[in-house]
Design a protein around this motif. Structure first.
Motif, PDB file in Angstrom:
ATOM      1  N   MET A  25     -61.206 -45.679  -7.075  1.00  0.00           N
ATOM      2  CA  MET A  25     -61.818 -46.760  -7.978  1.00  0.00           C
ATOM      3  C   MET A  25     -61.367 -48.025  -7.445  1.00  0.00           C
ATOM      4  SD  MET A  25     -63.601 -47.710 -10.548  1.00  0.00           S
ATOM      5  CE  MET A  25     -63.787 -48.873 -11.805  1.00  0.00           C
ATOM      6  N   TRP A  26     -60.224 -48.065  -7.049  1.00  0.00           N
ATOM      7  CA  TRP A  26     -59.610 -49.372  -6.320  1.00  0.00           C
ATOM      8  C   TRP A  26     -60.334 -49.747  -5.230  1.00  0.00           C
ATOM      9  CZ3 TRP A  26     -56.415 -51.677  -9.275  1.00  0.00           C
ATOM     10  CH2 TRP A  26     -55.395 -51.286 -10.052  1.00  0.00           C
ATOM     11  N   SER A  27     -60.832 -48.703  -4.336  1.00  0.00           N
ATOM     12  CA  SER A  27     -61.523 -49.468  -3.164  1.00  0.00           C
ATOM     13  C   SER A  27     -63.058 -50.094  -3.710  1.00  0.00           C
ATOM     14  CB  SER A  27     -61.852 -48.399  -2.414  1.00  0.00           C
ATOM     15  OG  SER A  27     -62.827 -47.284  -3.034  1.00  0.00           O
ATOM     16  N   ILE A  28     -63.364 -49.705  -4.938  1.00  0.00           N
ATOM     17  CA  ILE A  28     -64.596 -50.271  -5.537  1.00  0.00           C
ATOM     18  C   ILE A  28     -64.231 -51.637  -6.106  1.00  0.00           C
ATOM     19  CG2 ILE A  28     -66.333 -50.254  -7.342  1.00  0.00           C
ATOM     20  CD1 ILE A  28     -66.192 -47.036  -7.061  1.00  0.00           C
ATOM     21  N   LEU A  29     -63.004 -51.742  -6.638  1.00  0.00           N
ATOM     22  CA  LEU A  29     -62.502 -53.039  -7.497  1.00  0.00           C
ATOM     23  C   LEU A  29     -62.155 -54.038  -6.293  1.00  0.00           C
ATOM     24  CD1 LEU A  29     -60.291 -51.585 -10.278  1.00  0.00           C
ATOM     25  CD2 LEU A  29     -62.627 -52.614 -10.398  1.00  0.00           C
ATOM     26  N   ALA A  30     -61.842 -53.433  -5.080  1.00  0.00           N
ATOM     27  CA  ALA A  30     -61.537 -54.257  -4.033  1.00  0.00           C
ATOM     28  C   ALA A  30     -62.744 -55.077  -3.632  1.00  0.00           C
ATOM     29  CB  ALA A  30     -60.962 -53.603  -2.746  1.00  0.00           C
ATOM     30  N   VAL A  31     -63.971 -54.422  -3.709  1.00  0.00           N
ATOM     31  CA  VAL A  31     -65.179 -55.073  -3.402  1.00  0.00           C
ATOM     32  C   VAL A  31     -65.862 -55.871  -4.514  1.00  0.00           C
ATOM     33  CG1 VAL A  31     -67.706 -54.845  -2.674  1.00  0.00           C
ATOM     34  CG2 VAL A  31     -65.827 -53.264  -1.745  1.00  0.00           C
ATOM     35  N   PHE A  46     -66.638 -61.251  -8.940  1.00  0.00           N
ATOM     36  CA  PHE A  46     -66.470 -61.825 -10.241  1.00  0.00           C
ATOM     37  C   PHE A  46     -65.561 -62.762 -10.102  1.00  0.00           C
ATOM     38  CE2 PHE A  46     -68.847 -57.686 -11.041  1.00  0.00           C
ATOM     39  CZ  PHE A  46     -69.819 -58.269 -11.956  1.00  0.00           C
ATOM     40  N   ALA A  47     -64.350 -62.825  -9.545  1.00  0.00           N
ATOM     41  CA  ALA A  47     -63.476 -63.851  -9.306  1.00  0.00           C
ATOM     42  C   ALA A  47     -64.156 -65.056  -8.965  1.00  0.00           C
ATOM     43  CB  ALA A  47     -62.422 -63.404  -8.385  1.00  0.00           C
ATOM     44  N   LEU A  48     -64.924 -65.103  -8.082  1.00  0.00           N
ATOM     45  CA  LEU A  48     -65.755 -66.380  -7.525  1.00  0.00           C
ATOM     46  C   LEU A  48     -66.427 -66.832  -8.685  1.00  0.00           C
ATOM     47  CD1 LEU A  48     -66.912 -65.551  -3.978  1.00  0.00           C
ATOM     48  CD2 LEU A  48     -65.178 -67.259  -4.654  1.00  0.00           C
ATOM     49  N   VAL A  49     -67.018 -66.029  -9.663  1.00  0.00           N
ATOM     50  CA  VAL A  49     -67.814 -66.647 -10.801  1.00  0.00           C
ATOM     51  C   VAL A  49     -66.687 -67.170 -11.810  1.00  0.00           C
ATOM     52  CG1 VAL A  49     -69.171 -65.930 -12.870  1.00  0.00           C
ATOM     53  CG2 VAL A  49     -69.718 -64.786 -10.544  1.00  0.00           C
ATOM     54  N   ALA A  50     -65.549 -66.447 -11.984  1.00  0.00           N
ATOM     55  CA  ALA A  50     -64.642 -66.999 -12.886  1.00  0.00           C
ATOM     56  C   ALA A  50     -64.234 -68.189 -12.370  1.00  0.00           C
ATOM     57  CB  ALA A  50     -63.374 -66.014 -13.009  1.00  0.00           C
ATOM     58  N   ALA A  51     -63.938 -68.463 -11.012  1.00  0.00           N
ATOM     59  CA  ALA A  51     -63.575 -69.717 -10.309  1.00  0.00           C
ATOM     60  C   ALA A  51     -64.349 -70.952 -10.784  1.00  0.00           C
ATOM     61  CB  ALA A  51     -63.132 -69.608  -8.882  1.00  0.00           C
ATOM     62  N   PHE A  64     -69.974 -69.126  -7.112  1.00  0.00           N
ATOM     63  CA  PHE A  64     -69.429 -70.479  -8.020  1.00  0.00           C
ATOM     64  C   PHE A  64     -70.045 -70.972  -8.552  1.00  0.00           C
ATOM     65  CE2 PHE A  64     -67.449 -74.544  -8.030  1.00  0.00           C
ATOM     66  CZ  PHE A  64     -66.277 -74.320  -8.189  1.00  0.00           C
ATOM     67  N   THR A  65     -71.425 -71.245  -8.105  1.00  0.00           N
ATOM     68  CA  THR A  65     -72.300 -72.117  -8.953  1.00  0.00           C
ATOM     69  C   THR A  65     -72.841 -71.379 -10.326  1.00  0.00           C
ATOM     70  OG1 THR A  65     -73.128 -72.813  -7.109  1.00  0.00           O
ATOM     71  CG2 THR A  65     -74.754 -73.106  -8.788  1.00  0.00           C
ATOM     72  N   VAL A  66     -72.634 -69.889 -10.186  1.00  0.00           N
ATOM     73  CA  VAL A  66     -73.150 -68.907 -11.687  1.00  0.00           C
ATOM     74  C   VAL A  66     -72.159 -69.400 -12.449  1.00  0.00           C
ATOM     75  CG1 VAL A  66     -72.888 -66.700 -12.475  1.00  0.00           C
ATOM     76  CG2 VAL A  66     -74.378 -67.207 -10.202  1.00  0.00           C
ATOM     77  N   LEU A 119     -68.741 -58.890 -19.334  1.00  0.00           N
ATOM     78  CA  LEU A 119     -68.567 -57.409 -19.447  1.00  0.00           C
ATOM     79  C   LEU A 119     -69.026 -56.604 -18.211  1.00  0.00           C
ATOM     80  CD1 LEU A 119     -69.869 -56.773 -22.956  1.00  0.00           C
ATOM     81  CD2 LEU A 119     -67.556 -57.099 -22.484  1.00  0.00           C
ATOM     82  N   ALA A 120     -69.716 -57.339 -17.356  1.00  0.00           N
ATOM     83  CA  ALA A 120     -70.190 -56.371 -16.265  1.00  0.00           C
ATOM     84  C   ALA A 120     -69.113 -55.991 -15.213  1.00  0.00           C
ATOM     85  CB  ALA A 120     -71.354 -57.175 -15.522  1.00  0.00           C
ATOM     86  N   PHE A 121     -68.229 -56.712 -15.318  1.00  0.00           N
ATOM     87  CA  PHE A 121     -67.047 -56.637 -14.178  1.00  0.00           C
ATOM     88  C   PHE A 121     -66.564 -55.206 -14.419  1.00  0.00           C
ATOM     89  CE2 PHE A 121     -62.553 -56.514 -13.213  1.00  0.00           C
ATOM     90  CZ  PHE A 121     -62.515 -56.493 -11.839  1.00  0.00           C
ATOM     91  N   GLY A 122     -66.349 -54.791 -15.758  1.00  0.00           N
ATOM     92  CA  GLY A 122     -65.902 -53.307 -16.030  1.00  0.00           C
ATOM     93  C   GLY A 122     -67.227 -52.399 -16.117  1.00  0.00           C
ATOM     94  N   SER A 123     -68.061 -52.653 -16.592  1.00  0.00           N
ATOM     95  CA  SER A 123     -69.247 -51.744 -16.629  1.00  0.00           C
ATOM     96  C   SER A 123     -70.143 -51.481 -15.416  1.00  0.00           C
ATOM     97  CB  SER A 123     -70.292 -52.215 -17.559  1.00  0.00           C
ATOM     98  OG  SER A 123     -71.073 -53.437 -17.421  1.00  0.00           O
ATOM     99  N   PHE A 124     -70.076 -52.514 -14.643  1.00  0.00           N
ATOM    100  CA  PHE A 124     -70.864 -52.532 -13.156  1.00  0.00           C
ATOM    101  C   PHE A 124     -69.768 -51.634 -12.361  1.00  0.00           C
ATOM    102  CE2 PHE A 124     -71.660 -53.583  -8.805  1.00  0.00           C
ATOM    103  CZ  PHE A 124     -72.933 -53.411  -9.040  1.00  0.00           C
TER     104      PHE A 124
END
Length: 318
Positions: free
Chosen positions: A1-7, A12-17, A208-210, A303-308
């Protein structure tokens, strides 16, 4: 799971930024349309051009992929329309159906799925984008226009919706890339360098634009009382839509349709993406309840960060 979150986490962090930049007023609201134009008209077309050039046209226009995605989209659109038409009216029901069906495959899906699954994910993901731009969006916008008492009938509404789809530069960049792919030729050196530089900028600037667009949409969304409706349509987008794609794909495979497991994985993950960030802009343009649509896009993205990520881990691609 950590390898997936690494991708997935950096995307999603760029969206948050982008959201934080808007919220903290580091990015002026007046700059957001310019970012959107750069991504929509320059960076993303360059990325799609390069991907299409490297993808066989049989993968871009695979009938099995088109049938699976169109079938699931028709089911989602029909179900959302049936559930919300009487309460919301045809126009808002049509945009609710669009936001429940149209994933953020352009700004987020293409780079994220290619990063997760490799270059073979490009063909089905681009096919999904083309279907949603030309078919799903055009149909839902035509229905919304037909429900407008000031409109000019379904036929004219559909013609106007198709005209908007034809004016989108993303399909044309894909088509040009497909022509180069079929011809077996590449771009001249300096042109290729320019296109590559633009394509390299597509993913970070688009994400970032999103985030910035979501912040602006949230500012205009207000505080409506339809959060139950928002939550229901968000659940359709993140859970029902991918389940329908996966289920329909399995039915097609059982019926002998040549849909590969890899293609079905890409389609299922594409359906699990959050709603497209341009749908609130379309709703605003056609004078629908843009605030409702903006809340759905924001909630589905959060929510998609977790569900996806969980769905990627469950499917175990790669």
């Amino acid at each position: 799971m950590w390898s997936i979150l690494a991708v997935t986490a950096p995307f999603f962090a760029l969206v948050a930024a982008g959201y934080a930049a808007g919220r903290l007023r580091l990015l002026p609201e007046s700059a957001i349309p310019g970012l959107n134009v750069f991504v929509q008209c320059f960076a993303l077309p360059a990325m799609l051009l390069r991907l299409a050039m490297a993808t066989p046209i049989s993968q871009l226009l695979d009938p099995a992929v088109l049938l699976c995605w169109l079938g699931a989209a028709a089911l989602v659109v029909g179900a959302v329309l049936a559930a919300t038409w009487r309460r919301a009216g045809l126009k808002d029901a049509a945009f609710g159906a669009l936001v429940a069906t149209f994933p953020n495959s352009g700004f987020m899906g293409v780079p994220l799925l290619v990063a997760l699954l490799g270059p073979q994910a490009a063909g089905p993901t681009i096919a999904v984008l083309l279907i949603d731009v030309f078919v799903t969006s055009s149909l839902c916008i035509a229905l919304a226009q037909a429900g407008d008492a000031a409109g000019h009938g379904t036929r004219r509404a559909l013609a106007l919706a198709l005209r908007g789809a034809v004016g989108n530069p993303l399909p044309w960049a894909t088509a040009l890339g497909a022509v180069f792919s079929v011809a077996g030729v590449g771009l001249p050196g300096p042109v290729d360098t320019v296109v590559r530089l633009l394509a390299d900028a597509a993913t970070p600037v688009a994400l970032f634009t999103v985030g910035a667009v979501l912040w602006r949409a949230g500012q205009r969304a207000g505080h409506g009382e339809r959060w139950g409706d928002v939550a229901a349509i968000t659940a359709v987008k993140l859970f029902v839509h991918p389940a329908l794609v996966a289920g329909l794909g399995l039915v097609l495979v059982a019926a002998g349709v040549p849909l590969t497991p890899a293609q079905l994985t890409v389609l299922t993950l594409a359906a699990a993406l959050p709603s497209a960030s341009n749908v609130p802009l379309l709703a605003e343009r056609y004078r629908a309840d843009a605030g409702r649509i903006a809340r759905i896009v924001m909630l589905s993205t959060a929510l998609a960060f977790g569900s996806f990520s969980a769905l990627v881990g469950w499917l175990g691609p790669g």
